[in-house]
Motif scaffolding. Structure first.
Motif, PDB file in Angstrom:
ATOM      1  N   ARG A   1      -4.011   6.058   5.074  1.00  0.00           N
ATOM      2  CA  ARG A   1      -3.841   7.104   4.064  1.00  0.00           C
ATOM      3  C   ARG A   1      -2.906   6.661   2.950  1.00  0.00           C
ATOM      4  O   ARG A   1      -3.120   6.985   1.772  1.00  0.00           O
ATOM      5  N   PHE A   2      -1.844   5.879   3.299  1.00  0.00           N
ATOM      6  CA  PHE A   2      -0.844   5.484   2.314  1.00  0.00           C
ATOM      7  C   PHE A   2      -0.768   3.963   2.135  1.00  0.00           C
ATOM      8  O   PHE A   2       0.255   3.445   1.717  1.00  0.00           O
ATOM      9  N   SER A   3      -1.835   3.259   2.413  1.00  0.00           N
ATOM     10  CA  SER A   3      -1.790   1.802   2.506  1.00  0.00           C
ATOM     11  C   SER A   3      -1.084   1.131   1.324  1.00  0.00           C
ATOM     12  O   SER A   3      -1.489   1.277   0.170  1.00  0.00           O
ATOM     13  N   ASP A   4      -0.005   0.398   1.656  1.00  0.00           N
ATOM     14  CA  ASP A   4       0.804  -0.341   0.682  1.00  0.00           C
ATOM     15  C   ASP A   4       1.395   0.560  -0.400  1.00  0.00           C
ATOM     16  O   ASP A   4       1.672   0.101  -1.518  1.00  0.00           O
ATOM     17  N   ALA A   5       1.576   1.832  -0.081  1.00  0.00           N
ATOM     18  CA  ALA A   5       2.239   2.772  -0.979  1.00  0.00           C
ATOM     19  C   ALA A   5       3.299   3.516  -0.177  1.00  0.00           C
ATOM     20  O   ALA A   5       3.417   3.340   1.040  1.00  0.00           O
ATOM     21  N   GLU A   6       4.081   4.332  -0.857  1.00  0.00           N
ATOM     22  CA  GLU A   6       5.117   5.090  -0.157  1.00  0.00           C
ATOM     23  C   GLU A   6       4.478   5.969   0.917  1.00  0.00           C
ATOM     24  O   GLU A   6       3.537   6.711   0.644  1.00  0.00           O
TER      25      GLU A   6
END
Length: 336
Positions: free
Chosen positions: A127-132
């Motif tokens: 859901r948040f891959s490589d993001a906050e």
């Protein structure tokens, strides 16, 4: 093969308003005893892995020890890749109950955590891959060399010691509501014990010696667990920092060919993030994916069904623009 969005951004939530039963020891908070236990399960097998070379040099390693290492390694690895990952997390195929139970147990024997917690963490990762919000992105601290080195450590090991855990009732309610899967998830300690004791039991019975028991435990349990752990964790760290990216994804997932055999096909990671529910990750010629091969056998045996095999058009639709043009040029040259 479905054509809808395949990233499980919003896993199914219960609709009746009732509280879901606990599916793992510790729930959504990792207690101190769990952190200490986790540390032991990381450090002790890793020390065995470091001692493996001098051990083999000084006392040798028998074919029985190597056989136990390889068998239990790929049993646990495929339990993770086919079971925990492609089936339970992404629904790449449906399985009849005996196969579903077998995959849950085999994955638990990889000693990577309870089923429900593993699935919840991985769904949140997508859901948040490589993001906050990503539990284990190597880009967590920035893009400078020191920040990336710190991030690689976090993605590989460090994130597992974070007390705050993924809310399981939000990300894995389907598994929590399944009494059989909930039971297997709560039995993680039991399946860990079985996983660690089976190799020395077999080694002792075959050799009828305590030395055979010890070496089987060393190679078939400790070294095997350490190797499998670090290969699995490398998908979180290495495959999100380096590798080729022929497919469109909203993160930095890459294909790392030299991990493909040991990861049972999981290191074709760019395709996976471009098409998460695909039952096959290695979609190009020469890309070894033993997990997909086994899923195909399960399908032929009637144990797996509704398998989401990627069509050529589906694969091409997920390519980066430059890759599509290059492929078409090659096809034109061949036709001429």
């Amino acid at each position: 093969m479905t054509t809808s969005s395949d990233v499980i951004d919003d896993p199914p939530n219960p609709t009746d308003g009732t509280a879901l039963p606990s599916a793992t020891l510790g729930g959504d908070q990792k207690r101190s005893i769990e952190q200490i236990t986790l540390l032991l399960f990381i450090v002790v097998p890793f020390l065995a892995l470091l001692a493996a070379v001098p051990m083999a040099w000084g006392w040798g390693v028998s074919w029985l020890d190597l056989g136990l290492l390889v068998f239990f390694y790929f049993l646990g690895c495929h339990g993770i890749t086919i079971g925990f990952h492609r089936h339970f997390t992404h629904g790449a195929f449906k399985a009849k109950k005996p196969l579903r139970v077998a995959l849950a147990i085999a994955g638990s024997m990889a000693v990577e955590g309870p089923l429900v917690r593993w699935v919840a963490d991985h769904r949140k990762h997508h859901r948040f891959s490589d993001a906050e919000g990503d539990p284990h992105s190597p880009w967590r601290y920035g893009e400078t060399i020191p920040a990336l080195l710190k991030g690689l450590w976090w993605a590989h090991v460090g994130w597992m010691f974070d007390k705050e855990q993924t809310p399981q009732d939000k990300y894995a309610p389907d598994l929590i509501k399944d009494p059989t899967m909930r039971r297997i998830s709560r039995q993680f300690v039991l399946w860990t014990t079985v996983s660690l004791l089976l190799p020395p039991l077999i080694g002792g019975l075959v050799t009828l010696s305590w030395w055979g028991t010890f070496t089987a435990f060393f190679w078939g349990s400790l070294v095997r667990v350490a190797l499998l752990h670090h290969v699995t964790w490398s998908i979180n760290s290495i495959c999100h920092a380096v590798g080729k990216r022929p497919f469109k994804s909203r993160d930095r997932s890459g294909n790392v060919w030299w991990l493909s055999v040991l990861s049972c096909g999981e290191s074709w990671h760019n395709l996976h993030h471009a098409d998460p529910t695909s039952a096959r990750h290695g979609v190009e010629r020469g890309q070894l994916d033993s997990s997909a091969r086994l899923i195909r056998w399960f399908e032929l045996l009637g144990w797996a069904y509704d398998v989401r095999w990627p069509s050529r058009s589906r694969i091409d639709s997920r390519r980066n623009t430059g890759q599509v043009r290059s492929r078409r040029r090659k096809e034109t040259v061949k036709a001429a």
